[in-house]
Design a protein around this motif. Sequence first.
Motif, PDB file in Angstrom:
ATOM      1  N   ASP A  81      -2.034   8.649   3.562  1.00 38.05           N
ATOM      2  CA  ASP A  81      -3.609   8.896   3.213  1.00 38.05           C
ATOM      3  C   ASP A  81      -3.880  10.390   2.724  1.00 38.05           C
ATOM      4  N   ALA A  82      -3.345  11.250   3.828  1.00 36.43           N
ATOM      5  CA  ALA A  82      -3.739  12.707   3.477  1.00 36.43           C
ATOM      6  C   ALA A  82      -3.113  13.013   2.235  1.00 36.43           C
ATOM      7  N   PHE A  83      -1.968  12.814   2.001  1.00 40.50           N
ATOM      8  CA  PHE A  83      -1.224  13.451   0.908  1.00 40.50           C
ATOM      9  C   PHE A  83      -1.694  12.630  -0.247  1.00 40.50           C
ATOM     10  N   VAL A  84      -2.288  11.451  -0.337  1.00 42.62           N
ATOM     11  CA  VAL A  84      -2.997  10.755  -1.586  1.00 42.62           C
ATOM     12  C   VAL A  84      -4.170  11.419  -1.920  1.00 42.62           C
ATOM     13  N   LYS A  85      -4.938  11.551  -0.783  1.00 43.72           N
ATOM     14  CA  LYS A  85      -6.444  11.997  -1.123  1.00 43.72           C
ATOM     15  C   LYS A  85      -6.438  13.585  -1.441  1.00 43.72           C
TER      16      LYS A  85
ATOM     17  N   TYR B  37       0.825  -1.079  -0.070  1.00 39.59           N
ATOM     18  CA  TYR B  37      -0.037  -0.038   0.064  1.00 39.59           C
ATOM     19  C   TYR B  37       1.124   1.182  -0.047  1.00 39.59           C
ATOM     20  N   TRP B  38       1.935   1.133   0.946  1.00 41.51           N
ATOM     21  CA  TRP B  38       2.792   2.335   0.844  1.00 41.51           C
ATOM     22  C   TRP B  38       3.666   2.756  -0.563  1.00 41.51           C
ATOM     23  N   ASP B  39       3.976   1.587  -0.974  1.00 39.84           N
ATOM     24  CA  ASP B  39       4.579   1.619  -2.116  1.00 39.84           C
ATOM     25  C   ASP B  39       3.801   2.186  -3.193  1.00 39.84           C
ATOM     26  N   ILE B  40       2.412   2.005  -3.394  1.00 34.86           N
ATOM     27  CA  ILE B  40       1.444   2.495  -4.445  1.00 34.86           C
ATOM     28  C   ILE B  40       1.314   4.084  -4.053  1.00 34.86           C
ATOM     29  N   ALA B  41       1.046   4.292  -2.583  1.00 30.70           N
ATOM     30  CA  ALA B  41       0.861   5.544  -2.178  1.00 30.70           C
ATOM     31  C   ALA B  41       2.161   6.399  -2.576  1.00 30.70           C
TER      32      ALA B  41
ATOM     33  N   LYS C 296     -12.462   9.526  -2.571  1.00 33.52           N
ATOM     34  CA  LYS C 296     -12.670   8.134  -2.551  1.00 33.52           C
ATOM     35  C   LYS C 296     -12.045   7.203  -3.634  1.00 33.52           C
ATOM     36  N   THR C 297     -11.049   8.049  -4.422  1.00 34.54           N
ATOM     37  CA  THR C 297     -10.402   7.572  -5.526  1.00 34.54           C
ATOM     38  C   THR C 297      -9.608   6.410  -5.192  1.00 34.54           C
ATOM     39  N   TRP C 298      -8.599   6.390  -4.159  1.00 32.84           N
ATOM     40  CA  TRP C 298      -7.847   5.340  -3.670  1.00 32.84           C
ATOM     41  C   TRP C 298      -8.728   4.025  -3.709  1.00 32.84           C
ATOM     42  N   GLU C 299     -10.028   4.093  -2.984  1.00 32.90           N
ATOM     43  CA  GLU C 299     -10.808   2.892  -2.690  1.00 32.90           C
ATOM     44  C   GLU C 299     -11.268   2.473  -3.740  1.00 32.90           C
ATOM     45  N   THR C 300     -12.000   3.394  -4.853  1.00 29.91           N
ATOM     46  CA  THR C 300     -12.742   2.849  -6.064  1.00 29.91           C
ATOM     47  C   THR C 300     -11.943   2.454  -7.044  1.00 29.91           C
ATOM     48  N   ASP C 301     -10.546   2.959  -7.248  1.00 26.04           N
ATOM     49  CA  ASP C 301      -9.640   2.897  -8.258  1.00 26.04           C
ATOM     50  C   ASP C 301      -8.496   2.315  -7.925  1.00 26.04           C
ATOM     51  N   TYR C 302      -8.547   1.193  -6.690  1.00 28.24           N
ATOM     52  CA  TYR C 302      -7.389   0.675  -6.288  1.00 28.24           C
ATOM     53  C   TYR C 302      -6.900  -0.327  -7.289  1.00 28.24           C
ATOM     54  N   VAL C 303      -7.547  -0.989  -7.895  1.00 31.43           N
ATOM     55  CA  VAL C 303      -7.357  -1.934  -8.943  1.00 31.43           C
ATOM     56  C   VAL C 303      -6.382  -1.345 -10.205  1.00 31.43           C
TER      57      VAL C 303
ATOM     58  N   ASP D  40       2.958  11.356  -8.413  1.00 31.45           N
ATOM     59  CA  ASP D  40       2.240  11.912  -9.552  1.00 31.45           C
ATOM     60  C   ASP D  40       1.004  12.958  -9.518  1.00 31.45           C
ATOM     61  N   ASN D  41       0.981  12.912  -8.097  1.00 34.40           N
ATOM     62  CA  ASN D  41      -0.389  13.972  -7.715  1.00 34.40           C
ATOM     63  C   ASN D  41       0.057  14.773  -6.344  1.00 34.40           C
ATOM     64  N   PHE D  42       1.349  15.441  -6.541  1.00 38.00           N
ATOM     65  CA  PHE D  42       1.695  15.925  -5.096  1.00 38.00           C
ATOM     66  C   PHE D  42       0.756  17.143  -4.777  1.00 38.00           C
ATOM     67  N   TRP D  43       0.658  17.953  -5.523  1.00 31.46           N
ATOM     68  CA  TRP D  43      -0.154  19.209  -5.035  1.00 31.46           C
ATOM     69  C   TRP D  43      -1.602  19.087  -4.917  1.00 31.46           C
TER      70      TRP D  43
END
Length: 180
Positions: free
Chosen positions: A93-97, A42-46, A61-68, A52-55
Amino acid sequence: VPLKRVVLVGVAILVIIVGLNVTKLPKWQTSITSSRESRLEYWDIALHVIRDNFWTGIGIKTWETDYVHLIEKYRTDPPINWVSPQPHNVYLDAFVKAGLPGFFAIMAFLLWPVAEGFAYAKSYASKNPTWWYGLSLFGVGIALLIFGLIDDPLWSDDVMPLFAIFFGFLAYLAARKNTA
């Protein structure tokens, strides 16, 4: 002082009950090895998502719905789990979302109890017999910061009422300290 004893006895009883029933808890029944390896995935993918989406992040909900899709984009080998509601790290999680602004917001949210609890305990230690409330808030704040490294259930439905009580009490203490 009686309230302090009641709280300490209550915590002791809770620790004993949990200790006697720990093998019945769902997390106990999961292999520690697979849990650790899943988190590393999970951490590697995060980290790839953050790069790719730093800013701006990718949304709530994108992580949960598009995890595959994220697995297919950032991994070459099959994962242990094809489903993940979050990266199991409150900071990632905060950075990803929400990107960098979300990370700063979560850090402010989590550091407030640490700073306020320490200030309350320090400023009232000699003047107020309830100075230990500040130490309690400080301790819970430190626990949240540390626990956030390995899991991210802070925003779940069962934790949010506790957060509301915790931060409401913190706001009360902060207002009380500022008026004293």
